[in-house]
Scaffold this motif. Structure first.
Motif, mmCIF file in Angstrom:
data_model
loop_
_atom_site.group_PDB
_atom_site.id
_atom_site.type_symbol
_atom_site.label_atom_id
_atom_site.label_comp_id
_atom_site.label_asym_id
_atom_site.label_seq_id
_atom_site.Cartn_x
_atom_site.Cartn_y
_atom_site.Cartn_z
ATOM 1 N N PHE A 26 2.590 -0.932 -13.394
ATOM 2 C CA PHE A 26 2.551 -0.236 -12.693
ATOM 3 C C PHE A 26 0.535 -0.117 -12.474
ATOM 4 O O PHE A 26 0.103 -0.400 -13.779
ATOM 5 N N LEU A 27 0.327 -0.373 -11.595
ATOM 6 C CA LEU A 27 -0.608 -1.298 -10.973
ATOM 7 C C LEU A 27 -1.824 -0.614 -9.921
ATOM 8 O O LEU A 27 -1.467 0.646 -9.311
ATOM 9 N N VAL A 28 -2.609 -0.376 -10.673
ATOM 10 C CA VAL A 28 -3.754 0.676 -9.848
ATOM 11 C C VAL A 28 -5.114 -1.161 -9.299
ATOM 12 O O VAL A 28 -5.980 -1.203 -10.548
ATOM 13 N N ILE A 29 -5.592 -0.672 -8.361
ATOM 14 C CA ILE A 29 -7.312 -1.436 -8.794
ATOM 15 C C ILE A 29 -7.969 -0.224 -8.027
ATOM 16 O O ILE A 29 -7.967 0.716 -7.072
ATOM 17 N N GLU A 30 -8.861 -0.173 -8.510
ATOM 18 C CA GLU A 30 -10.391 0.321 -8.341
ATOM 19 C C GLU A 30 -11.685 -0.356 -8.053
ATOM 20 O O GLU A 30 -11.969 -1.331 -8.262
ATOM 21 N N ALA A 35 -10.079 5.097 -6.951
ATOM 22 C CA ALA A 35 -8.721 4.030 -6.923
ATOM 23 C C ALA A 35 -8.350 3.967 -4.962
ATOM 24 O O ALA A 35 -8.439 4.581 -4.419
ATOM 25 N N VAL A 36 -8.031 2.531 -4.354
ATOM 26 C CA VAL A 36 -8.414 2.320 -3.662
ATOM 27 C C VAL A 36 -6.458 1.530 -3.436
ATOM 28 O O VAL A 36 -6.606 1.587 -2.324
ATOM 29 N N ALA A 37 -6.092 0.924 -4.239
ATOM 30 C CA ALA A 37 -4.071 0.613 -4.043
ATOM 31 C C ALA A 37 -4.062 0.784 -5.293
ATOM 32 O O ALA A 37 -4.471 1.021 -6.770
ATOM 33 N N HIS A 56 -5.504 2.468 0.647
ATOM 34 C CA HIS A 56 -6.166 3.500 1.086
ATOM 35 C C HIS A 56 -6.634 3.326 2.187
ATOM 36 O O HIS A 56 -6.617 2.080 2.903
ATOM 37 N N PRO A 57 -6.592 3.962 3.324
ATOM 38 C CA PRO A 57 -6.359 3.371 4.832
ATOM 39 C C PRO A 57 -7.760 2.441 5.521
ATOM 40 O O PRO A 57 -8.065 1.912 5.969
ATOM 41 N N ALA A 58 -8.526 3.164 4.219
ATOM 42 C CA ALA A 58 -10.738 2.368 4.480
ATOM 43 C C ALA A 58 -10.149 1.242 3.299
ATOM 44 O O ALA A 58 -10.924 0.246 4.317
ATOM 45 N N ARG A 67 -3.472 -8.723 -3.047
ATOM 46 C CA ARG A 67 -3.293 -9.369 -4.660
ATOM 47 C C ARG A 67 -2.826 -8.750 -5.549
ATOM 48 O O ARG A 67 -1.921 -8.727 -6.247
ATOM 49 N N LEU A 68 -2.350 -6.944 -4.944
ATOM 50 C CA LEU A 68 -1.560 -6.749 -6.084
ATOM 51 C C LEU A 68 0.282 -7.196 -6.043
ATOM 52 O O LEU A 68 0.399 -6.915 -7.085
ATOM 53 N N VAL A 69 0.233 -7.509 -4.802
ATOM 54 C CA VAL A 69 1.433 -8.265 -4.707
ATOM 55 C C VAL A 69 2.088 -9.780 -5.760
ATOM 56 O O VAL A 69 2.617 -9.539 -6.695
#
Length: 121
Positions: A26-30, A35-37, A56-58, A67-69
């Motif tokens: 479970f990954l989150v980018i802040e 949290a943006v992704a 997030h659309p922005a 990066r997440l993938v």
């Protein structure tokens, strides 16, 4: 996050269960404490499943999803996961294009699903 991306909001209990089961997937980018992704994945010992990925659309078109993938694929490899699967909603053309650009190809499989909540008292 889910509301901003226009997808179903996941119940808190479902998110907590996922975090308990395999928090390393479970990954989150802040950015700036926000949290943006995020992405949720699972590994059943045979296949990795990418359950959700939201940006997030922005913050789209800035390499955040890539990066997440990259990170999730690295984690799957560390688990000796031989293949990763995912589902893309039929109305999500941009999502399908993104996944195909990352080497994920559509298969002619038929998805079958059954709710396990029916009949609960």
């Amino acid at each position: 996050m889910w509301t901003a991306t226009g997808r179903d909001v996941l119940p808190r209990a479902e998110l907590e269960a996922k975090l308990t089961r395999d928090p390393e997937l479970f990954l989150v980018i802040e950015l700036g404490g926000e949290a943006v992704a995020m992405t949720m994945k699972t590994f059943d010992g045979r296949r990795g499943w990418i359950l959700r990925l939201a940006v997030h659309p922005a913050h789209r078109r800035k390499g955040v999803a890539a990066r997440l993938v990259d990170e999730l694929e690295s984690r799957f490899r560390q688990l000796d996961c031989p293949r990763a699967n995912l589902l893309v909603m039929p109305d999500n053309a941009a999502g399908l294009q993104f996944w195909q650009s990352r080497g994920y190809l559509p298969l002619p499989d038929v998805l079958c699903s059954k709710s396990m909540l029916a009949g609960r008292s």
